[in-house]
Design an enzyme around this catalytic site. Sequence first.
Site, mmCIF file in Angstrom:
data_model
loop_
_atom_site.group_PDB
_atom_site.id
_atom_site.type_symbol
_atom_site.label_atom_id
_atom_site.label_comp_id
_atom_site.label_asym_id
_atom_site.label_seq_id
_atom_site.Cartn_x
_atom_site.Cartn_y
_atom_site.Cartn_z
ATOM 1 N N ASP A 16 0.504 -0.789 0.598
ATOM 2 C CA ASP A 16 -0.191 -0.086 0.205
ATOM 3 C C ASP A 16 1.102 1.627 0.028
ATOM 4 O O ASP A 16 2.330 0.982 0.743
ATOM 5 C CB ASP A 16 -0.764 0.043 1.516
ATOM 6 C CG ASP A 16 -2.231 0.932 0.873
ATOM 7 O OD1 ASP A 16 -2.681 1.614 0.195
ATOM 8 O OD2 ASP A 16 -2.585 1.847 2.155
ATOM 9 N N GLY A 19 0.375 4.864 -4.626
ATOM 10 C CA GLY A 19 -0.216 6.920 -4.899
ATOM 11 C C GLY A 19 -0.310 7.622 -4.364
ATOM 12 O O GLY A 19 0.410 8.470 -5.143
ATOM 13 N N ARG A 20 -0.008 7.043 -2.529
ATOM 14 C CA ARG A 20 0.700 8.479 -2.045
ATOM 15 C C ARG A 20 1.553 9.215 -3.161
ATOM 16 O O ARG A 20 2.663 10.090 -2.603
ATOM 17 C CB ARG A 20 0.275 8.244 -0.487
ATOM 18 C CG ARG A 20 -1.048 8.462 -0.070
ATOM 19 C CD ARG A 20 -1.115 7.763 0.852
ATOM 20 N NE ARG A 20 -1.499 6.639 1.214
ATOM 21 C CZ ARG A 20 -1.824 5.754 1.944
ATOM 22 N NH1 ARG A 20 -1.364 5.957 3.698
ATOM 23 N NH2 ARG A 20 -1.750 4.700 1.748
ATOM 24 N N ARG A 29 -0.614 9.085 -10.566
ATOM 25 C CA ARG A 29 -0.503 7.979 -9.503
ATOM 26 C C ARG A 29 0.136 6.703 -9.902
ATOM 27 O O ARG A 29 0.604 5.697 -9.323
ATOM 28 C CB ARG A 29 -2.220 7.407 -9.383
ATOM 29 C CG ARG A 29 -2.806 8.469 -7.961
ATOM 30 C CD ARG A 29 -4.526 7.483 -8.069
ATOM 31 N NE ARG A 29 -4.604 6.462 -7.347
ATOM 32 C CZ ARG A 29 -4.130 5.906 -6.443
ATOM 33 N NH1 ARG A 29 -3.881 7.531 -5.306
ATOM 34 N NH2 ARG A 29 -4.077 5.369 -5.639
ATOM 35 N N HIS A 33 2.713 3.324 -8.879
ATOM 36 C CA HIS A 33 2.852 1.729 -8.856
ATOM 37 C C HIS A 33 4.544 1.339 -9.447
ATOM 38 O O HIS A 33 4.560 -0.222 -9.662
ATOM 39 C CB HIS A 33 1.648 1.360 -9.899
ATOM 40 C CG HIS A 33 0.396 1.696 -8.981
ATOM 41 N ND1 HIS A 33 -0.029 1.328 -8.073
ATOM 42 C CD2 HIS A 33 -0.403 2.109 -9.927
ATOM 43 C CE1 HIS A 33 -0.983 1.758 -7.872
ATOM 44 N NE2 HIS A 33 -1.670 2.275 -8.798
ATOM 45 N N THR A 62 -10.822 -7.367 -5.704
ATOM 46 C CA THR A 62 -11.791 -7.206 -6.333
ATOM 47 C C THR A 62 -12.437 -5.810 -6.439
ATOM 48 O O THR A 62 -12.601 -4.932 -7.356
ATOM 49 C CB THR A 62 -12.741 -8.084 -6.119
ATOM 50 O OG1 THR A 62 -13.477 -7.980 -4.538
ATOM 51 C CG2 THR A 62 -12.158 -9.615 -6.641
ATOM 52 N N ASN A 64 -10.760 -3.053 -6.675
ATOM 53 C CA ASN A 64 -9.744 -1.782 -7.233
ATOM 54 C C ASN A 64 -10.194 -1.241 -8.460
ATOM 55 O O ASN A 64 -10.114 -0.598 -9.505
ATOM 56 C CB ASN A 64 -8.243 -2.653 -7.201
ATOM 57 C CG ASN A 64 -7.600 -2.594 -6.116
ATOM 58 O OD1 ASN A 64 -6.444 -3.203 -6.148
ATOM 59 N ND2 ASN A 64 -7.577 -1.826 -5.015
ATOM 60 N N ARG A 183 1.700 -4.788 6.269
ATOM 61 C CA ARG A 183 0.595 -4.268 5.202
ATOM 62 C C ARG A 183 1.714 -2.299 5.757
ATOM 63 O O ARG A 183 1.599 -1.683 6.537
ATOM 64 C CB ARG A 183 -0.853 -3.350 5.937
ATOM 65 C CG ARG A 183 -1.234 -2.527 4.590
ATOM 66 C CD ARG A 183 -2.744 -2.421 5.526
ATOM 67 N NE ARG A 183 -3.222 -1.269 4.758
ATOM 68 C CZ ARG A 183 -4.716 -1.447 3.830
ATOM 69 N NH1 ARG A 183 -5.361 -2.464 3.834
ATOM 70 N NH2 ARG A 183 -5.156 -1.031 2.858
ATOM 71 N N ARG A 189 -5.537 -1.772 8.276
ATOM 72 C CA ARG A 189 -7.215 -2.223 8.352
ATOM 73 C C ARG A 189 -5.923 -4.255 6.831
ATOM 74 O O ARG A 189 -5.091 -3.378 6.895
ATOM 75 C CB ARG A 189 -7.444 -1.793 6.850
ATOM 76 C CG ARG A 189 -8.773 -0.688 7.484
ATOM 77 C CD ARG A 189 -9.174 -0.420 6.083
ATOM 78 N NE ARG A 189 -8.496 0.782 5.264
ATOM 79 C CZ ARG A 189 -7.567 1.837 4.987
ATOM 80 N NH1 ARG A 189 -7.821 2.523 5.755
ATOM 81 N NH2 ARG A 189 -7.353 1.466 4.318
ATOM 82 N N SER A 191 -8.690 -5.743 4.785
ATOM 83 C CA SER A 191 -8.818 -5.524 3.697
ATOM 84 C C SER A 191 -8.938 -6.678 2.999
ATOM 85 O O SER A 191 -8.161 -6.541 1.508
ATOM 86 C CB SER A 191 -7.938 -4.489 2.458
ATOM 87 O OG SER A 191 -7.976 -2.971 3.129
HETATM 88 C C1 FPP Z 1 -1.860 -0.066 -3.227
HETATM 89 O O1 FPP Z 1 -1.548 1.509 -3.106
HETATM 90 C C2 FPP Z 1 -1.540 -0.852 -4.902
HETATM 91 C C3 FPP Z 1 -2.289 -0.872 -4.938
HETATM 92 C C4 FPP Z 1 -3.296 -1.364 -5.620
HETATM 93 C C5 FPP Z 1 -1.710 -1.538 -6.762
HETATM 94 C C6 FPP Z 1 -0.020 -2.669 -5.959
HETATM 95 C C7 FPP Z 1 0.284 -3.505 -7.403
HETATM 96 C C8 FPP Z 1 1.895 -3.465 -7.379
HETATM 97 C C9 FPP Z 1 2.294 -2.115 -6.726
HETATM 98 C C10 FPP Z 1 2.267 -4.425 -8.428
HETATM 99 C C11 FPP Z 1 2.533 -5.371 -8.524
HETATM 100 C C12 FPP Z 1 2.942 -5.659 -9.685
HETATM 101 C C13 FPP Z 1 3.547 -6.773 -9.792
HETATM 102 C C14 FPP Z 1 3.587 -7.887 -10.830
HETATM 103 C C15 FPP Z 1 2.927 -8.371 -8.373
HETATM 104 P P1 FPP Z 1 -2.702 2.776 -3.303
HETATM 105 O O2 FPP Z 1 -2.167 2.676 -4.864
HETATM 106 O O3 FPP Z 1 -4.135 2.227 -3.229
HETATM 107 O O4 FPP Z 1 -2.288 3.490 -2.947
HETATM 108 P P2 FPP Z 1 -2.380 4.933 -1.860
HETATM 109 O O5 FPP Z 1 -2.963 4.371 -0.488
HETATM 110 O O6 FPP Z 1 -1.519 5.944 -0.968
HETATM 111 O O7 FPP Z 1 -3.318 5.546 -2.418
#
Ligand code: FPP
Length: 237
Positions: A16, A19-20, A29, A33, A62, A64, A183, A189, A191
Site C-alpha cells: 500500500d 498512489g501517495r 498515481r 505503481h 476485486t 480495485n 501492510r 486494515r 482489507s
Molecule cells: C496500493 O497502493 C497498491 C495497489 C492497488 C497496487 C499494488 C500493485 C503493485 C505494487 C504491482 C505489483 C505487480 C506485480 C507484477 C505483482 P495505492 O494505490 O492504494 O496507494 P494509496 O493508498 O497511496 O493511494
Amino acid sequence: MNEELIIPNHIGIIMDGNGRWATQRGMVRSMGHKAGIDNLKKLLKHANEIGVKYMSLYAFSTENFKRDTKEVDFLMDAFVKKFTTDFHEIMETNCKVVFSGRGEPLPKKVLDAMASATEQSKNNTGPVLNICINYGGQWEIVDTTRKLCEMYKNGEITLDEITPESYNHYLYQDLPPLDFVIRTSGELRTSNFMPYQSSYAEYYFPKVLFPDFNEEEFDKALVEYNSRNRRFGGVKK
Ligand code: FPP
C-alpha cells in the site's frame, strides 16, 4: 542481517501507498505503481536470498476495478509485461509463481500472461510466489464453499471430511498458513487479504510507503517478527 533471526515460512505483503508516494512527488498515481514494481523486484531477490519459502502479494483486489480506468489499465499492462517480457527476472530467482483470485473480469491478455507465468515456472524449486490479482478474501471463502457444496452434492466428499485443514486444501491455492503479514503505508486494515490463511498471523504496519519499503525495511520487519511471542491460543512461554 542477523543470522540468528527466524525467517517466517509464509510472508504476506499488502503493498500500500504507491498512489501517495507519487502524489507527494507531483506525479500521476501510476508512477507510484511503477516505483512499487521496481521495489518489488529488489524485495523478491532479497527475500529469496534470506530463505523465505512462501510469499503472498496483494497486487490487485476485486475492489480495485472501481479505480480510474487509466490507473486500472496501467496496472493490467504492468502485469502483462511482468509475466511475459520481464518474466526472466522472476525465473532467475527460481520462484514458482501461482495466482489467487477470480478470472472474471480480468482482460484476456492478463489471463494469458498469468497462465504463461504459471506454466513456465511450474517446475521451479525455489520460493512459491502467490500473486493475488482480482482477489478478495470473502470471495475466496465463498468460491471454496461453492466448490465443496458441488463435491458434496456429487458424493465426492462427506461432511465429516470438511475440516479447517481440508478446507485450506480447496482454497484458490493450497498454501501453508501465513505467519507474518506486512501492510505498508501506516493503514491499520487487512482489507480482505487472505483472511482464512492469516487466522494466526502476526501483523506489522510500518508507516513507510511501499515504493520505499526496501531491503532494510524488510529486515526491520523481520526483527519485529522475531520479537513477537506466538502462542497459537496456547499459554505464554
Ligand atoms: C496500493 O497502493 C497498491 C495497489 C492497488 C497496487 C499494488 C500493485 C503493485 C505494487 C504491482 C505489483 C505487480 C506485480 C507484477 C505483482 P495505492 O494505490 O492504494 O496507494 P494509496 O493508498 O497511496 O493511494
